[in-house]
Design a protein around this motif. Structure first.
Motif, PDB file in Angstrom:
ATOM      1  N   LYS A  36       0.855  -1.182   0.000  1.00 41.53           N
ATOM      2  CA  LYS A  36       0.000   0.000   0.000  1.00 41.53           C
ATOM      3  C   LYS A  36       0.896   1.238   0.000  1.00 41.53           C
ATOM      4  CE  LYS A  36      -3.561  -2.443   2.510  1.00 41.53           C
ATOM      5  NZ  LYS A  36      -4.252  -2.627   3.772  1.00 41.53           N
ATOM      6  N   GLU A  37       0.304   2.388  -0.258  1.00 39.22           N
ATOM      7  CA  GLU A  37       1.061   3.635  -0.317  1.00 39.22           C
ATOM      8  C   GLU A  37       1.824   3.855   0.991  1.00 39.22           C
ATOM      9  OE1 GLU A  37       0.214   8.372  -1.003  1.00 39.22           O
ATOM     10  OE2 GLU A  37      -1.276   6.923  -1.702  1.00 39.22           O
ATOM     11  N   LYS A  38       3.061   4.272   0.870  1.00 38.22           N
ATOM     12  CA  LYS A  38       3.981   4.583   1.967  1.00 38.22           C
ATOM     13  C   LYS A  38       4.490   3.355   2.722  1.00 38.22           C
ATOM     14  CE  LYS A  38       2.451   9.301   2.648  1.00 38.22           C
ATOM     15  NZ  LYS A  38       2.107  10.340   3.584  1.00 38.22           N
ATOM     16  N   GLN A  39       4.128   2.138   2.297  1.00 35.76           N
ATOM     17  CA  GLN A  39       4.710   0.943   2.899  1.00 35.76           C
ATOM     18  C   GLN A  39       6.068   0.691   2.253  1.00 35.76           C
ATOM     19  OE1 GLN A  39       1.615  -2.072   2.270  1.00 35.76           O
ATOM     20  NE2 GLN A  39       1.497  -2.274   4.495  1.00 35.76           N
ATOM     21  N   LYS A  40       6.973   0.125   3.019  1.00 32.62           N
ATOM     22  CA  LYS A  40       8.316  -0.175   2.522  1.00 32.62           C
ATOM     23  C   LYS A  40       8.627  -1.642   2.772  1.00 32.62           C
ATOM     24  CE  LYS A  40      10.017   4.449   3.367  1.00 32.62           C
ATOM     25  NZ  LYS A  40      11.007   5.291   4.016  1.00 32.62           N
ATOM     26  N   VAL A  41       9.580  -2.150   2.039  1.00 30.87           N
ATOM     27  CA  VAL A  41      10.005  -3.540   2.190  1.00 30.87           C
ATOM     28  C   VAL A  41      11.526  -3.609   2.066  1.00 30.87           C
ATOM     29  CG1 VAL A  41       9.758  -4.084  -0.260  1.00 30.87           C
ATOM     30  CG2 VAL A  41       9.585  -5.912   1.423  1.00 30.87           C
ATOM     31  N   PHE A  42      12.125  -4.526   2.792  1.00 30.21           N
ATOM     32  CA  PHE A  42      13.558  -4.760   2.672  1.00 30.21           C
ATOM     33  C   PHE A  42      13.835  -6.208   3.048  1.00 30.21           C
ATOM     34  CE2 PHE A  42      12.725  -3.211   6.912  1.00 30.21           C
ATOM     35  CZ  PHE A  42      13.433  -4.060   7.727  1.00 30.21           C
ATOM     36  N   THR A  43      14.976  -6.705   2.623  1.00 30.16           N
ATOM     37  CA  THR A  43      15.357  -8.083   2.933  1.00 30.16           C
ATOM     38  C   THR A  43      16.007  -8.107   4.307  1.00 30.16           C
ATOM     39  OG1 THR A  43      15.739  -8.514   0.595  1.00 30.16           O
ATOM     40  CG2 THR A  43      16.705 -10.069   2.160  1.00 30.16           C
ATOM     41  N   LEU A  44      15.383  -8.825   5.211  1.00 24.88           N
ATOM     42  CA  LEU A  44      15.947  -8.978   6.549  1.00 24.88           C
ATOM     43  C   LEU A  44      16.885 -10.178   6.577  1.00 24.88           C
ATOM     44  CD1 LEU A  44      16.000  -8.158   9.524  1.00 24.88           C
ATOM     45  CD2 LEU A  44      14.016  -9.616   9.877  1.00 24.88           C
ATOM     46  N   GLU A  45      16.428 -11.252   5.955  1.00 31.48           N
ATOM     47  CA  GLU A  45      17.246 -12.463   5.914  1.00 31.48           C
ATOM     48  C   GLU A  45      16.834 -13.288   4.706  1.00 31.48           C
ATOM     49  OE1 GLU A  45      18.133 -16.435   8.628  1.00 31.48           O
ATOM     50  OE2 GLU A  45      17.183 -14.710   9.551  1.00 31.48           O
TER      51      GLU A  45
END
Length: 58
Positions: A36-45
């Protein structure tokens, strides 16, 4: 992904980091479509096990 001498290790096998990076980016783009708008994602593991070398194309 085009594989060549530029992404092989000293044994002439495709370097695992190249495959890992491709997978990480592909997964990231797939998830970005669902945020959704303004959500972010990154690889933790993330983990990959390589059980045999890639065969050269014929």
């Amino acid at each position: 992904m085009i594989l060549g001498d530029f992404n092989t290790n000293t044994f002439g096998v495709t370097q695992g980091g190249a495959i890992y990076t491709l997978a990480d980016v592909a997964i990231g783009y797939r998830i970005l479509d669902q945020l959704k708008e303004k959500q972010k994602v990154f690889t933790l593991e993330m983990k990959m096990n390589f059980i045999k070398k890639v065969k050269e194309p014929s």
